[in-house]
Design an enzyme around this catalytic site. Structure first.
Site, PDB file in Angstrom:
ATOM      1  N   ASN A 295       1.017  -1.473   0.172  1.00 24.79           N
ATOM      2  CA  ASN A 295      -0.218  -0.279  -0.018  1.00 24.79           C
ATOM      3  C   ASN A 295       1.173   0.865  -0.206  1.00 24.79           C
ATOM      4  O   ASN A 295       1.962   1.599   0.877  1.00 24.79           O
ATOM      5  CB  ASN A 295      -0.998   0.396   1.282  1.00 24.79           C
ATOM      6  CG  ASN A 295      -1.702  -1.500   1.451  1.00 24.79           C
ATOM      7  OD1 ASN A 295      -2.185  -1.984   1.186  1.00 24.79           O
ATOM      8  ND2 ASN A 295      -1.125  -2.164   2.670  1.00 24.79           N
ATOM      9  N   GLU A 327       8.690  -4.583  -0.783  1.00 25.87           N
ATOM     10  CA  GLU A 327       8.001  -3.934  -1.268  1.00 25.87           C
ATOM     11  C   GLU A 327       7.908  -2.461  -1.586  1.00 25.87           C
ATOM     12  O   GLU A 327       6.946  -1.297  -1.336  1.00 25.87           O
ATOM     13  CB  GLU A 327       7.165  -3.931   0.724  1.00 25.87           C
ATOM     14  CG  GLU A 327       6.180  -5.366   1.703  1.00 25.87           C
ATOM     15  CD  GLU A 327       5.503  -5.878  -0.364  1.00 25.87           C
ATOM     16  OE1 GLU A 327       4.893  -5.577  -0.800  1.00 25.87           O
ATOM     17  OE2 GLU A 327       5.820  -7.298  -0.146  1.00 25.87           O
ATOM     18  N   HIS A 330       7.976  -1.966  -4.771  1.00 24.35           N
ATOM     19  CA  HIS A 330       6.734  -1.379  -5.265  1.00 24.35           C
ATOM     20  C   HIS A 330       6.211  -0.005  -5.435  1.00 24.35           C
ATOM     21  O   HIS A 330       5.446   0.610  -5.853  1.00 24.35           O
ATOM     22  CB  HIS A 330       5.592  -1.982  -4.311  1.00 24.35           C
ATOM     23  CG  HIS A 330       5.570  -3.616  -5.033  1.00 24.35           C
ATOM     24  ND1 HIS A 330       5.394  -4.223  -6.362  1.00 24.35           N
ATOM     25  CD2 HIS A 330       5.361  -4.767  -4.453  1.00 24.35           C
ATOM     26  CE1 HIS A 330       5.341  -4.947  -6.647  1.00 24.35           C
ATOM     27  NE2 HIS A 330       5.209  -6.187  -5.591  1.00 24.35           N
TER      28      HIS A 330
HETATM   29 ZN   LIG Z   1       5.096  -8.078  -4.427  1.00 23.00          ZN
END
Ligand SMILES: [Zn+2]
Length: 881
Positions: A295, A327, A330
């Site tokens: 997120n 993460e 991302h």
């Molecule tokens: Zn991933």
């Protein structure tokens, strides 16, 4: 997103995945033509969402206003909603009606009057459901640092579950601004993508409103709330880093906080675009889901993947660093630039995986991280060596397929390996320039693979699409046969021939070829790249015939190499002198060729025997993995003892030289190798190893300081394997008195290793009991899968009797993977039709295609087992004579 349990399952069983149609090459991103199930004539621009979770009743109430742009006159607005009832709806203040349909997960709003092109305001009030597993807004019970039972709430929206918390256009191309507000107990703290804008306490509750997000996809919204505490710091580029944990655990976030700053600074520099949000929160959720979720600005982690307590190990440090690096990658690949549709999920996941491996290797040179990642690459190659494998890029049409696209072997590991090969082929600086161009061009928007190829082509001057499409749009990979010729003065040239590598040994019915950058090196020289873009090529200079030949130099390429017999003999003779990366890839290839029936096991064992004094961890782990496979396949067969004696003799010199006690001068991977070799010898029943483990265990029971955390599993696992009831009870007592979940999982999982069926049954009973704290509920399947090793039939019967309880904490996405992974794991446990019948009862409706793929994997697993037993018996016979 990153999965812990699933990756472990895939690695443990080397489970192949199978058959979705590959996608045709796509055009560049275009909002109007991007695939999706929602009409594009009404587009959300900004949401203001207010939710009041009611975890006691697994309910939520919400209201939202959405600024929408109507692009052509309509009275109908279609958006996603699931498990919702609507009490009020209007557009521009004029009442409207909403009809939800949980089957399609879409709701249809009919406006009170025709909506003209331009901006309008949609307002909705609704009631929804909270979940108990990690999908949508979920309730998470946990035992806190104070030893008491608590409850918190968190969200998990990827792929398609934002629609469970608020009505929305839940497809990645519909980027919008989200202003989230949540009403919760006043004693709680709430965390989201953005910093808090205001907090208003009213009696027992507080309403927290967060600042508006950047324009982003719905699946990246996050809300976590509970009795939370944080530690924080600011990096060199001014971004604030926060680590959030349940109250009392915040100091265990110090390692993650230091990593977070280091990784983000490195990524700011790599991408040439600074992290665009004011803060980055990393939120440790006790349970709920078994991985991490990227997120934007508020990454959630299973707390075991973020927090490092005093009882943490080197393996956990590596897991935490690499998951954080995944993460955080991302935040660019996925969040700043999002795939246009789930077909291109690899643009998120392959890149995050590759970037994580790159960063972990750079920042932790002693970990030899790319060598560790060779294990993942092998997992991907195993999966991709089945005729039913699928392309990296796969066409997705519905929610279940979107979930299945998160295939760890192909979307994560093959994609990562393909990108590493591409970086080497284009050159790291050129590759990075292309990535920076792509980010600049697509930031705050979406992209397709074609957008990436365009940027990389611009940076490199090469036709990258022509090279790359074969790798992402078709399944499989080639085996390259290398045939050397020598001239009178000993100069070598090679001929190359490619065809698809299939573990079954069958010929490729599709006659696939790839454009392959083949890195060829002679002796210890530097590689030169030849682009093989046809089935055959010849006359390629390859050094001197007196030197060994490396045809996948540095273990960079995603292909296998089959050397002609004379070259293989030269390589085997000179094996000890080769660079470690090349030893690793030659062991991998020779083993795979053996499994496929294309090489004699003796040629593989000759390489293993040529390791000499090299203590390279990945090379030995490869060998131990192969020997363990054969040993397991030989159990209850007449050749078992002869093979085990052979395998023990092969690895005993290594064991003798490493010993049991850690040496302060050992590089980190050597410590891991020591554990691996002891573990294997223990599993093969080595009496000296078992006796030493028992001695150390007895000392540990008397005085816990005798075994530091890193040294516990190797001792306890071996003791647990051969435990009697009294020993089992001792380990069980250790588990029950564990001071934290890290220790608890270490001891509880050891119980499932028991060879004695009576004890294995007890371990599985413990696994579904209330002894397992709620935050560890997703570890329940591990007790059953752990039992398969020694007691497959028992594990199957137990799974059949208690399937519902075992898998209760798994969300729909994970259950799709049970359809794929369980059949090959249980291939020896029961007749396959019974396995299929059981798995069918566990998985979501509509999973038939996945079950079929799982069953194909199970059949192949049986075929390979029969083949390897025959090969091993022949090799042992030959060794005797
Ligand atoms: Zn991933």
């Amino acid at each position: 997103m990153h999965f812990l349990a699933r990756a472990a399952l895939a690695a443990a069983f080397a489970l192949p995945l199978t058959g979705i149609a590959s996608a045709a090459p796509e055009p560049p991103f275009n909002f109007d033509t991007t695939y999706g199930n929602l009409p594009k004539d009404v587009v959300p621009r900004a949401y203001a969402i207010s939710v009041t979770p009611d975890p006691d009743h697994l309910a939520l109430t919400g209201s939202e206003t959405v600024k929408i742009e109507v692009r052509k006159p309509t009275k109908t607005i279609i958006f996603n909603a699931l498990n919702m009832t609507f009490s009020r709806a209007s557009v521009d203040g004029v009442a409207a009606t909403v009809v939800p349909n949980d089957k399609t997960q879409r709701a249809t709003l009919t406006a009170g009057k025709l909506l003209t092109p331009g901006m309008h305001v949609l307002a909705l009030s609704y009631k929804g459901k909270m979940e108990t597993a990690g999908q949508g807004l979920f309730r998470q019970p946990y035992i806190g640092a104070d030893g008491k039972q608590h409850v918190m709430v968190s969200t998990q929206f990827e792929s398609t579950d934002a629609r469970r918390m608020f009505p929305c256009w839940d497809e990645p191309a519909f980027r919008a601004v989200y202003t989230l507000s949540a009403t919760l107990p006043a004693a709680w703290t709430a965390v989201s993508n953005m910093p808090v804008a205001s907090r208003v306490v009213k009696g027992p509750t507080a309403t927290t409103t967060f600042q508006p997000t950047a324009k982003m996809a719905s699946y990246l919204v996050v809300l976590t709330a509970g009795d939370l505490k944080s530690i924080s710091g600011v990096d060199a580029n001014g971004t604030r880093h926060e680590i959030w944990t349940t109250n009392g655990n915040e100091q265990d976030g110090q390692y993650a906080l230091a990593n977070s700053k280091q990784i983000l600074e490195a990524y700011d520099a790599y991408f040439g675009i600074k992290f665009p949000l004011p803060k980055l929160s990393s939120i440790a959720v006790p349970g709920g889901f078994s991985g991490a979720m990227e997120n934007w600005g508020g990454i959630t982690y299973n707390d075991q993947a973020l927090l490092l307590g005093k009882s943490g190990t080197l393996g956990q440090k590596q897991e935490i660093y690499s998951v954080q690096a995944h993460e955080m990658a991302h935040q660019w690949f996925g969040d700043l630039v999002t795939m246009s549709w789930w077909d291109d999920l690899w643009l998120n996941e392959s890149f995050a995986s590759w970037m994580s491996a790159r960063q972990t290797a750079l920042a932790n040179p002693t970990w030899l991280w790319w060598q560790t990642e060779d294990g993942d690459k092998e997992g991907a190659m195993q999966a991709d060596s089945q005729i039913t494998s699928h392309a990296i890029q796969t066409h997705v049409t519905d929610e279940l397929q979107a979930e299945a696209a998160f295939d760890p072997a192909i979307t994560y590991s093959k994609g990562q390996a393909f990108l590493r090969m591409t970086e080497a082929y284009l050159g790291p600086d050129t590759f990075r320039s292309g990535i920076q161009l792509y980010m600049q061009d697509r930031k705050f928007s979406n992209a397709t693979a074609t957008d990436l190829w365009t940027a990389l082509s611009k940076a490199s001057g090469k036709d990258v699409a022509a090279y790359a499409n074969g790798w992402i749009a078709q399944p499989g990979f080639p085996v390259i046969s290398v045939t050397a010729s020598c001239d009178a003065s000993g100069n070598r040239t090679v001929a190359l021939h490619q065809e698809r590598f299939l573990l079954s040994g069958a010929a490729d019915p599709n006659a696939t070829t790839w454009t392959v950058p083949v890195g060829i090196a002679s002796g210890n020289g530097a590689p030169s790249y030849t682009v093989l873009n046809a089935r055959d090529a010849s006359g390629i200079p390859a050094g001197s015939c007196s030197e060994p030949l490396r045809a996948n130099a540095g273990d960079i390429g995603f292909y296998r190499v089959a050397y002609d017999p004379a070259t293989l003999a030269t390589n085997t003779k000179a094996f000890a002198s080769l660079p470690d990366d090349d030893k690793i890839v030659m062991l991998d290839d020779q083993w795979a060729l053996t499994l496929a029936g294309k090489a004699d096991l003796r040629s593989y064992l000759a390489l293993a025997n040529a390791m000499g004094n090299d203590h390279n961890t990945r090379a030995w782990n490869q060998i131990l993995g192969a020997l363990n496979t054969i040993e397991r396949d030989e159990r209850s067969k007449p050749g078992h003892d002869a093979f085990t004696a052979y395998a023990s003799a092969l690895v005993h010199p290594l064991y003798d030289s490493l010993g049991w006690d850690p040496n302060p001068n050992d590089a980190p991977p050597v410590r891991q190798l020591r554990h691996a070799v002891i573990g294997s010898l223990g599993e093969w029943g080595d009496p000296g190893v078992i006796a030493e483990a028992r001695k150390r265990f007895a000392a540990f029971i008397k005085d816990r300081s005798t075994l530091p955390p890193d040294e516990q599993s190797v001792v306890i696992d071996t003791v647990a394997t051969y435990a009697d009831q009294a020993t089992f009870d001792q380990i069980h007592a250790l588990a029950k008195s564990a001071k934290n979940e890290t220790e608890g999982q270490r001891y509880f999982f050891a119980l499932a290793m028991a060879k004695d069926p009576k004890l294995a049954e007890q371990a599985m009973e413990i696994g579904i009991s209330s002894e397992i704290p709620p935050q560890a509920a997703s570890s329940r399947p591990g007790f059953v899968f752990g039992t398969i090793d020694w007691n497959p039939a028992l594990a199957f019967e137990f799974g059949k009797a208690h399937g519902k309880k075992i898998f209760e904490a798994m969300d729909g996405m994970n259950m799709v993977f049970i359809a794929l992974y369980a059949p090959p794991a249980f291939a020896d446990a029961a007749p396959l039709d019974q396995v299929q019948a059981w798995v069918t009862t566990l998985v979501p409706p509509g999973s038939d295609a996945f079950i079929q793929r799982g069953m194909a994997s199970a059949k192949l697993a049986q075929q390979l087992r029969a083949r390897i037993v025959q090969q091993a018996d022949a090799a042992m016979q030959a060794a005797k004579t």
